[in-house]
Design an enzyme around this catalytic site. Structure first.
Site, mmCIF file in Angstrom:
data_model
loop_
_atom_site.group_PDB
_atom_site.id
_atom_site.type_symbol
_atom_site.label_atom_id
_atom_site.label_comp_id
_atom_site.label_asym_id
_atom_site.label_seq_id
_atom_site.Cartn_x
_atom_site.Cartn_y
_atom_site.Cartn_z
ATOM 1 N N LYS A 181 0.976 -1.208 0.035
ATOM 2 C CA LYS A 181 0.071 -0.040 -0.112
ATOM 3 C C LYS A 181 0.883 1.123 -0.054
ATOM 4 C CE LYS A 181 -3.714 -2.295 -0.244
ATOM 5 N NZ LYS A 181 -4.219 -3.259 0.540
HETATM 6 C C1 LIG Z 1 -5.319 -4.354 0.870
HETATM 7 C C2 LIG Z 1 -6.789 -4.044 0.778
HETATM 8 C C3 LIG Z 1 -7.578 -4.362 1.919
HETATM 9 C C4 LIG Z 1 -7.101 -4.797 3.346
HETATM 10 O O1 LIG Z 1 -6.155 -5.515 3.224
HETATM 11 P P1 LIG Z 1 -5.231 -5.787 4.542
HETATM 12 O O2 LIG Z 1 -4.181 -6.745 4.057
HETATM 13 O O3 LIG Z 1 -5.986 -6.770 5.388
HETATM 14 O O4 LIG Z 1 -4.528 -4.741 5.274
HETATM 15 C C5 LIG Z 1 -8.888 -4.262 1.564
HETATM 16 N N1 LIG Z 1 -9.323 -3.892 0.672
HETATM 17 C C6 LIG Z 1 -8.794 -3.645 -0.376
HETATM 18 C C7 LIG Z 1 -9.504 -3.127 -1.701
HETATM 19 C C8 LIG Z 1 -7.395 -3.938 -0.538
HETATM 20 O O5 LIG Z 1 -6.526 -3.622 -1.685
#
Ligand SMILES: *Cc1c(COP(=O)(O)O)cnc(C)c1O
Length: 369
Positions: A181
């Site tokens: 992210k």
């Molecule tokens: C990364 C992501 C999440 C949450 O991911 P975690 O790995 O649990 O932090 C939720 N929704 C989307 C669209 C994502 O890309």
């Protein structure tokens, strides 16, 4: 190999984490936990933020604090990472899949209303790859039918819609700090809201719904969760947040370089930035249209052999075994875009020559015929 998207760690991460280790404040109580919540809320312009172990738990908690439960329906896109859809299931509710827009790849707000029933309790827009859902329309529908709006802004941290950060427009917004992210804590998430009651309830439920009694014993008035982020990770988050403006600028600059280098190639579709929005272009994403000389999947293979990591768009969730029988609208745009979309390398550390290399491969293939 040019990676798809790797973290950028170059600020005070070592220093702040070392401080946690040196002082023994490693677990889920500590000054960095509070600071990360404060600084993050300030950055996105929300009244409060509640830090979580990951983005999935933040989504789960959001649905929980809004009282979404068995018998309820939540309108979600099918072309998304599966986490928000799973979160709907975690609270016992049912996802209802709505189609997406062909140009922005996100939930088509014009198609929400036809899916609403007596059971509908919430709309869950997911701003994928940095693109932004038409939130005015979503909020208009939500107000009309008295529905909650939970924004999954995990992929759009840094994207702005009419002057507001994504994640701060609905009742609750959720973010993730997974390794790929915009900013990362290794694993982590954040729930933001402007509603004091909701944030207090979220904090309470995320810490085992625990009340400390006068004699220091524990009392639990509810079934809570252990969703707290440890201070070590929050320390990393504080350091990452110090550089977020630069990361956003670099992502956008790289996207504009891609746009410029790819603009004359036929039969590919480039990402857009809608009026009155700012797209962070978290993952630079294009569509390989029918007339292009090689298919999307062939392109992924050729790219891989050229040392370039790419990824196809999300496989629609309604085609996964656990979600085959869910109610849904017509999902033809979802099917089409999912089969044609590809994410190109988008790390903050991506160099201009890497972008040129990626575009050169596409350009040469585009001329074949
Ligand atoms: C990364 C992501 C999440 C949450 O991911 P975690 O790995 O649990 O932090 C939720 N929704 C989307 C669209 C994502 O890309």
């Amino acid at each position: 190999m040019i990676p798809l998207c790797v973290p950028e760690i170059k600020g005070n991460e070592w220093k702040y984490i070392k401080e946690c280790l040196d002082t023994n404040w490693v677990s889920s109580v500590g000054s960095y936990v509070d600071k990360f919540e404060r600084d993050f809320a300030k950055f996105v312009g929300a009244n409060s933020a509640v830090v979580n172990v990951n983005g999935t738990s933040a989504l789960h908690l959001a649905l929980k604090v809004l009282g979404i439960e068995e018998g309820d329906e939540v309108i979600v896109p099918s072309m998304t990472f599966i986490a928000p859809v799973n979160a709907v299931k975690y609270v016992g509710a049912e996802p209802v899949f709505v189609d997406i827009c062909r140009d922005t790849f996100v939930m088509d707000a014009e198609k929400i209303e036809e899916l609403i029933t007596q059971k509908t309790k919430a709309i869950l827009p997911v701003h994928i790859y940095g693109n932004i859902v038409d939130m005015d329309k979503v909020m208009e529908i939500a107000n009309k039918y008295n529905l909650y709006v939970i924004e999954d802004a995990t992929e759009s941290l840094g994207s702005i819609y009419k002057g507001k950060h994504t994640g701060t427009i609905g009742h609750i917004g959720c973010f993730s700090f997974n390794g790929n992210k915009l900013i990362t804590t290794g694993a982590g998430g954040m729930l933001v809201t402007n509603d004091k009651e909701l944030s207090e309830r979220a904090k309470f439920l995320s810490t085992q719904a625990k009340v400390t009694l006068e004699n220091k014993g524990f009392y639990h008035s509810d079934i809570g969760f252990n969703f707290r982020m440890p201070n070590i990770l929050a320390a990393m988050g504080c350091a990452q947040l110090e550089n977020i403006e630069e990361y956003i600028e670099v992502k956008r600059k790289n996207a504009f370089i891609y746009n410029e280098l790819l603009k004359d190639i036929k039969n590919i579709t480039l990402p857009v930035e809608k009026p009155q929005t700012k797209n962070v272009f978290w993952l630079y994403s294009i569509l390989i249209e029918d007339g292009f000389p090689v298919s999307r999947d062939e392109l992924i293979k050729i790219m891989y052999e050229a040392g370039i990591e790419t990824r196809p768009f999300f496989t629609p969730v309604h085609t996964m075994p656990s979600y085959l029988n869910c109610r849904c609208g017509d999902l033809s745009v979802t099917q089409e875009v999912s089969s044609k979309g590809i994410n190109l390398p988008s790390s903050v550390s991506l160099k201009q020559e890497n972008i040129e290399k990626v575009c050169e491969v596409i350009k040469i293939l585009g001329k074949k015929l």
